[in-house]
Design a protein around this motif. Structure first.
Motif, short mmCIF file in Angstrom:
data_model
loop_
_atom_site.label_atom_id
_atom_site.label_comp_id
_atom_site.label_asym_id
_atom_site.label_seq_id
_atom_site.Cartn_x
_atom_site.Cartn_y
_atom_site.Cartn_z
N PHE A 256 63.93 11.24 58.22
CA PHE A 256 63.16 10.23 58.94
C PHE A 256 62.46 10.91 60.12
CE2 PHE A 256 66.87 7.91 57.17
CZ PHE A 256 66.19 7.05 56.32
N ARG A 257 61.16 11.04 60.03
CA ARG A 257 60.39 11.60 61.14
C ARG A 257 59.86 10.45 61.98
NH1 ARG A 257 57.03 16.64 58.33
NH2 ARG A 257 58.86 18.01 58.06
N ASN A 258 60.46 10.27 63.14
CA ASN A 258 60.16 9.13 64.00
C ASN A 258 59.21 9.52 65.13
OD1 ASN A 258 62.03 7.69 62.45
ND2 ASN A 258 63.72 8.13 63.86
N ILE A 259 58.27 8.65 65.40
CA ILE A 259 57.37 8.87 66.53
C ILE A 259 58.13 8.61 67.82
CG2 ILE A 259 56.49 6.50 66.77
CD1 ILE A 259 54.48 9.83 66.94
N LEU A 260 57.55 9.01 68.93
CA LEU A 260 58.16 8.79 70.25
C LEU A 260 58.41 7.30 70.44
CD1 LEU A 260 58.95 10.24 72.90
CD2 LEU A 260 56.62 9.83 73.70
N SER B 71 51.33 7.06 68.77
CA SER B 71 51.53 5.88 67.92
C SER B 71 52.91 5.27 68.19
CB SER B 71 51.36 6.24 66.44
OG SER B 71 52.10 7.40 66.12
N PHE B 72 53.16 4.96 69.48
CA PHE B 72 54.45 4.42 69.92
C PHE B 72 54.94 3.29 69.00
CE2 PHE B 72 52.77 5.71 74.21
CZ PHE B 72 53.81 6.55 74.58
N ALA B 73 56.23 3.31 68.69
CA ALA B 73 56.87 2.20 67.97
C ALA B 73 58.22 1.94 68.60
CB ALA B 73 57.03 2.53 66.49
N LEU B 74 58.67 0.70 68.50
CA LEU B 74 59.95 0.33 69.08
C LEU B 74 61.11 0.99 68.33
CD1 LEU B 74 59.65 -3.50 69.84
CD2 LEU B 74 59.80 -1.63 71.51
N THR C 42 55.78 5.64 62.19
CA THR C 42 54.94 5.51 63.38
C THR C 42 54.37 4.10 63.40
OG1 THR C 42 52.76 6.02 62.41
CG2 THR C 42 54.17 7.90 62.96
N ASN C 43 53.70 3.77 64.49
CA ASN C 43 52.95 2.52 64.50
C ASN C 43 51.68 2.70 63.68
OD1 ASN C 43 52.27 -0.19 65.24
ND2 ASN C 43 53.37 0.13 67.17
N THR C 44 50.93 1.62 63.50
CA THR C 44 49.73 1.67 62.67
C THR C 44 48.49 2.07 63.45
OG1 THR C 44 49.44 -0.71 63.00
CG2 THR C 44 50.63 -0.01 61.03
N GLU C 45 48.63 2.25 64.76
CA GLU C 45 47.53 2.73 65.59
C GLU C 45 48.09 3.53 66.75
OE1 GLU C 45 45.45 -0.40 67.90
OE2 GLU C 45 46.91 -1.79 67.01
N PRO D 102 54.81 -3.23 62.44
CA PRO D 102 55.68 -2.95 63.58
C PRO D 102 55.14 -3.67 64.82
CG PRO D 102 54.94 -0.92 62.50
CD PRO D 102 54.11 -2.03 61.95
N ALA D 103 56.00 -3.85 65.80
CA ALA D 103 55.58 -4.47 67.05
C ALA D 103 54.44 -3.66 67.66
CB ALA D 103 56.74 -4.55 68.03
#
Length: 286
Positions: free
Chosen positions: A137-141, A169-172, A197-200, A273-274
């Motif tokens: 799982f490669r997670n964004i910041l 692409s911050f995500a919760l 990641t987030n979508t933007e 995602p949020a």
């Protein structure tokens, strides 16, 4: 049975809570270093296993009867990479059939300023060479880091960081924990890599604009030079090691390392995602 390491931490607990919406408590276990801290897990009705990343024998004992292990990446300890290796080695000795790992979504492992991030890719390499089936799982910041980065006085003094116009692409964390649990519960372990990641992407100017709109107070973003940021931190008596740590993140953001965008988080969640505004509203209780 699925064993979650770092079970009492933020991401570990988020994964466990979502797993329990899909699996019986008897199918989930949490690894803890200190039995005294196991109460939150016991309240959820799951088993706890005692083990420490620095104790290979204890790790192997903790993994007896476990089918799948989620290795939640450790902190910034100097020997953190060896700790990850210990978990992978113990999983192999214990006969675990699948190992999962929470790594990082970054553009280019070979040009990272933040050396701490390199160990995520080294851990992935070690897992791939282990012969175990895996899911990465490669997670964004995490968007959840923003209150720490912008500081408690953000509504008075604005955002003052050396990130230029870099975008993330911050995500919760909770969204990523939910998605990780969905994958683990569905049994996918066919040497797959997910990029969450987030979508933007968002800049710190976007963060400032969102905070302004949510709070009704004007929040400005000022892009500082590295030297100015370091001097400000020194004037606040912030330890030099902390300043270097933050500068590593900011430099990588400035260089576009955190601008990866994938739709896999949305796909696995079954919803978007949020957004930045939705996340900040929760994180800052606005």
């Amino acid at each position: 049975m699925i064993l979650i390491t770092g079970a009492t931490g933020h991401i570990g607990m988020a994964v466990i809570q979502q797993l329990l919406t899909k699996l019986a408590p008897s199918q989930v276990a949490g690894l803890v270093r200190n039995a005294a801290k196991a109460a939150p897990l016991q309240e959820l009705g799951i088993a706890t296993r005692l083990g420490d990343y620095d104790d290979p024998a204890a790790l192997e004992r903790a993994m007896q009867g476990i089918d799948k292990v989620l290795l939640v990446s450790g902190g910034g300890d100097d020997h953190g990479l060896q700790q990850h290796y210990n978990v992978v080695d113990a999983a192999k000795r214990a006969g675990v059939s699948c190992i999962a790992y929470t790594g990082r979504a970054l553009q280019d492992r070979d040009s990272l300023a933040n050396e701490l991030m390199v160990r995520h890719f080294q851990t992935e390499d070690y897992i791939k060479a282990s012969g175990l089936r895996y899911v990465l799982f490669r997670n964004i910041l995490y968007m959840d880091t923003l209150p720490q980065f912008v500081g408690p006085a953000v509504f008075e003094s604005g955002i003052n960081l050396p990130a230029s116009e870099g975008r993330v692409s911050f995500a919760l964390r909770s969204d990523m924990g939910e998605a990780i649990a969905n994958v683990l519960a569905e049994g996918d372990c066919e040497n797959r890599t997910y990029t969450f990641t987030n979508t933007e992407t968002y800049s710190f100017a976007d963060v400032a604009a969102a905070l302004s709109e949510l709070s009704g107070k004007e929040v400005r973003y000022t892009a500082l030079a590295d030297e100015t940021f370091a001097a400000n931190m020194k004037a606040r008596n912030v330890p030099e090691s902390v300043t270097r740590f933050v500068l590593g993140f900011m430099t990588d953001i400035k260089h576009g390392q955190e601008s990866v965008v994938s739709d896999e988080l949305q796909q696995v969640l079954g919803r978007k995602p949020a957004s930045l505004q939705e996340g900040l509203k929760t994180l800052f209780a606005l």
